[in-house]
Design an enzyme around this catalytic site. Structure first.
Site, PDB file in Angstrom:
ATOM      1  N   GLY A 202      20.663 -36.280  65.594  1.00 53.03           N
ATOM      2  CA  GLY A 202      21.263 -37.593  65.390  1.00 53.03           C
ATOM      3  C   GLY A 202      21.008 -38.094  63.980  1.00 53.03           C
ATOM      4  N   CYS A 203      21.822 -39.060  63.543  1.00 55.95           N
ATOM      5  CA  CYS A 203      21.713 -39.538  62.163  1.00 55.95           C
ATOM      6  C   CYS A 203      20.351 -40.201  61.908  1.00 55.95           C
ATOM      7  CB  CYS A 203      22.866 -40.476  61.824  1.00 55.95           C
ATOM      8  SG  CYS A 203      23.183 -41.768  63.036  1.00 55.95           S
ATOM      9  N   TYR A 204      20.016 -41.195  62.742  1.00 58.12           N
ATOM     10  CA  TYR A 204      18.707 -41.844  62.569  1.00 58.12           C
ATOM     11  C   TYR A 204      17.570 -40.837  62.761  1.00 58.12           C
ATOM     12  CZ  TYR A 204      19.999 -46.810  62.194  1.00 58.12           C
ATOM     13  OH  TYR A 204      20.463 -48.028  61.756  1.00 58.12           O
TER      14      TYR A 204
END
Lengths: 345, 345, 345, 345
Positions: free
Chosen positions: A149-151
């Site tokens: 995921g990005c975060y």
């Protein structure tokens, strides 16, 4: 040439994948799948493709989806791939899943965050976790890959060196900020321009799945546990992500020592840049690139180490890292198709 | 490899030039000149270059400026190059001027628009006007090139086929809209985020130099005269330009006839796309690319042909077209280093 | 106190109406009607009302809608009011319709623009057209009022004095620019932040109903006909509207003469400001106010008079003018509840 | 009527002051002081005032500055007032300083943060600290008032009830986000639209003076000490501020208990709203108002209380609170001139 197919190509991560792969010298896009645009040109969904290497979208047929391709990218919303993927489909192709369905979670965790029962949890263990800078040896041999995921990407890149070297405590606070593309192309009142512009909000406080992903990642990579308090925010920009990490220093340590730790892990990682002391990390300087900028400050009085990291949520946080992983999985140079200078303006 | 130098590299057009040339396979950036950043890394001015092919800026020395390079790009503010350029400097190198100093004007016109006397007007005739799609034969042989203005590029691309084919009257109205990068990096109250955001204004009404440039261009390319009423506007975005052109139809003509005219001139021009009927031109679909999108509508009732065209003001309107011209001048494929899909998001 | 009800209060114009009326000293909001929020607090739809004079939304019941109120504001989407309004409902109350259903059009025109048959066209003639500065005598006596469209307001304010004084030709071009609130709160891909930000597009070229409204307005007020070519654009801001008007001068006239004409009509109109020569009209300077700023330039060479006008599309273009009209209809001072300095930042 | 003068009226806080006071029924603006605009209309600086109650700016003359006014607002940059203010000037008027010069700090602290020696530190103790909701009794009697900083206002409003009731530990982390008006009207590269839009950065990490102000405030109001780690961020919007506060729970306490504590202190404070459980605080819902929205979540697993608070940095964070304090000092209703519904769009 590697023949690839793309599922979910009309979402934002999907579009970035198509855009970047269109210029990748080792890749040929053979199949773009879209229920909504079946039989139509891809440029009907994204008009930046008008007159370029345009594609005709195929309908979604799970039976034939692997035909004619070597590798399938999936950028589907949560729940779709896990309901349809089978061992049979996996036999002849490689898969890179940009979605969330095969990232570390067990059945209970998945249900908690996504409100659905996972239908193919047994496949999860075949998926290699694609945090490129930390899992390269496994990625080289991977046939199936779960893209982070990005975060979760930004957090782990910022934290793993510090946790591994035992300089920070287990109690970690991350304050995240992301542009509205982070919420996807689905229409909601909150992403209407008039509602999203000139405003900021926190959301999913204590309840964002990337928090879970990072805790699992720390266990996976370092066999350690952390207590993570994570608050994501939406800010009025299209793309870009910056995290501000608050940690407790558990060693008496100076700025240069921390810098050495980061350099130890990232000196030879071309996409990770540790900025010079005093330079502010700004999300624009990594825009449209696969780069991650990191910097930090020590607060001696409060015994805190504050780390700032920025990535482009759609590139290093999604499509870019997926391509980086594809490169690694296929023996290409890691930066093939990704060596652009950030656009910044 | 072509060794190039760049003057004015810390402005926005300059940065785009450096960024695009950094990925151009035939070019080596040998020299970045900046008074303000002399001796410093280029990444001190634009941090997107941190850790990449960073450059050390040289000071500005007119005597040595041509040493070691084959081609000089100049992206200086008006008035600087014309005060310093000499035949002597021009002897050994090629020059592409992204600035305004050698674009068609005579002494009086230059003084009128820029409030300064032109000091080297005699050199102007040596500069070939670089509207790539309309002047390619001359550009191929050019040693010195004057790159067109951003608005002037969009206007001429939209108008020249129609004027050439005698379907519109000489009385032409252009309403232009451009993001704030069009005003450059200089600090002014009007470009302060708080003053520029959430607002639109017209400026330089009847008094924008690109209006003059287009009139000269029409004379140069078609040997015709037009009456041009041009109003530029600043709108709250970083980059992108869209023009809305109002013309009088002087022939009884249908949509498809106009489309054929555009296709006659642009069918084989890869950077010009005429959109399908009914599709709106939007500046985002050409963002970060050298493309120009054009579409139009006929208003039978009022006998008007309305044309909409969009470019990225910093790419096709500046750095991109300059590189396109460099490619043409040096016998490279026209799209080398420019064949990116627009970023759109 | 005037007891008012509001239909369509959860749209943007509706919200502005509620917001402004909440501070209007002569008005009490008795009824907010919303199907979607029936029984809920209004602040569930717009949280700026949390803890203030919050309201409970009523469901939509056409039979009881006039009970307990003196005046009904309707800010419904096109087609809803005309399908439900009856002479019976109109008996006991005043009505101000911010929508489009009773503005000048005949049945054919309505069908052309809105794709629906008008079900109560016979009521149209009872509605007074509410362009406050031009129709005040009729508005004073009005019981039913059709509030002008946003673009139609700006265009008529800019044009009527010039047409009336016979200084411009009948062939008029208007290039309009408006923020995204102009498209309403309905969710569409085009109003998603990520799709609307950093871009501009023209839309409904030759086909915007406000064009029709202006032509009818010119006939109504001046008994003259014009040929109007109108192109609206959407630009990346929340609110604000600016129009650029291109007209042919048919008299040999100087700047000061035009200024005198404007002042003749607007000197005593507090919401209309003619700016000093050379000052740019910018939409931010009228933001959140009922003001209209106008300025102009003459292009002698091309015999053109170019006029720029700006309003806040949600205030003077909708809710503000509706309140101005309510004030006039009820004998209050015209500026009651509207005398705010624009917010600008 | 209270006759007021305004110093620093051409900055953003100054403009908001003029704008709000222009509609304040108890106040008459007698004097607007500006070196840059001496003798010019105020509307030359802010064109939203064109045609309204425009003012002629006076030059800055410290000898006559108190003549003809009852109360002086100062919105000057740091360092200017402290270099010029004298007991003599203070004799006949009230002063409200929106600047930083008389807020709590001692000489060393002032020098540390502002790099200048404070020239009139002895006057500081005569200035009452104007956190309206917490210091009302002293403000009522105040002749001189130091208006709190924007971040300091939001932080203290969010924290003081919790610290006073002993439910959180002394180790407090605040992650702040503010629009670009927070940086003022001064021209810098970082506030250029093109550099500030589509980006976020942290700045002054561990080094922002409001951190100091809050620590002093906690001592002053509660006689307690805290360890505060504060990281401010700039986000691409014009106005608005949101803080995310991370605290350690030191009591076993539930959501409702925390809510009761907030209500105990703020139930009768009209400008402070504690939102319902689960509702996100968003900065737009307090835009253009003197309101503060607060909400919170408990993270049981990590024993954290996370608080979110939003204000308009220019209103409750500057001009609005200054007027609230003026109202209190002069016996007017606290909300006079401030009871607007936030604009939100």
């Amino acid at each position: 040439m590697l023949n690839v197919g793309i599922l979910g190509a009309t979402g934002y991560a999907g579009e970035e994948l198509v855009r970047l792969l269109a210029n990748h010298k080792e890749v040929k896009i053979k199949k773009i799948v879209s229920k909504a645009y079946e039989g139509k040109k891809y440029s009907h969904s994204y008009r930046n493709f008008v007159g370029l290497n345009d594609y005709i979208c195929e309908g979604l047929n799970w039976n034939t989806i692997t035909k004619g391709i070597d590798l399938l990218f999936s950028a589907l919303p949560y729940g779709v791939l896990m309901e349809n993927l089978t061992e049979d489909m996996m036999r002849d192709i490689k898969i890179i899943d940009i979605g969330v369905d095969y990232r570390f979670m067990n059945k209970d965790e998945y249900s908690k965050f996504y409100g659905k029962e996972h239908k193919s949890m047994e496949l999860t263990e075949q998926f290699v976790y694609g945090l490129s800078e930390w899992n390269i040896e496994k990625i080289k041999k991977a046939k199936y890959l779960a893209n982070p995921g990005c975060y979760a990407t930004a957090m782990q890149l910022a934290l793993l060196p510090l946790i591994k070297e035992n300089i920070i405590g287990e109690d970690i606070i991350v304050d995240g900020k992301c542009g509205l593309s982070g919420g996807g192309r689905t229409l909601t009142l909150g992403t209407h321009f008039v509602e999203g512009n000139e405003s900021i909000k926190a959301y999913k406080i204590n309840n964002h799945p990337h928090s879970q992903e990072v805790k699992k990642g720390v266990e996976f990579f370092l066999d350690k546990k952390i207590k993570l308090t994570f608050t994501p925010h939406i800010i009025p920009m299209q793309r870009g992500m910056l995290i501000t990490v608050y940690t407790e220093l558990i060693k008496d340590i100076e700025y240069d020592n921390v810098k050495e730790i980061y350099e130890k892990y990232y000196r030879d990682k071309q996409f990770i840049q540790i900025l010079d002391k005093g330079i502010y990390v700004e999300s624009k300087w990594v825009k449209n690139s696969n780069l991650c900028h990191i910097n930090f400050e020590i607060n001696k009085e409060n015994n805190k180490l504050i780390i700032i990291a920025a990535i482009d949520n759609l590139i290093k946080g999604a499509a870019g890292q997926a391509i980086q992983n594809m490169n690694i999985m296929n023996g290409y140079d890691e930066s093939t198709g990704l060596s652009y200078v950030p656009t910044c303006i």
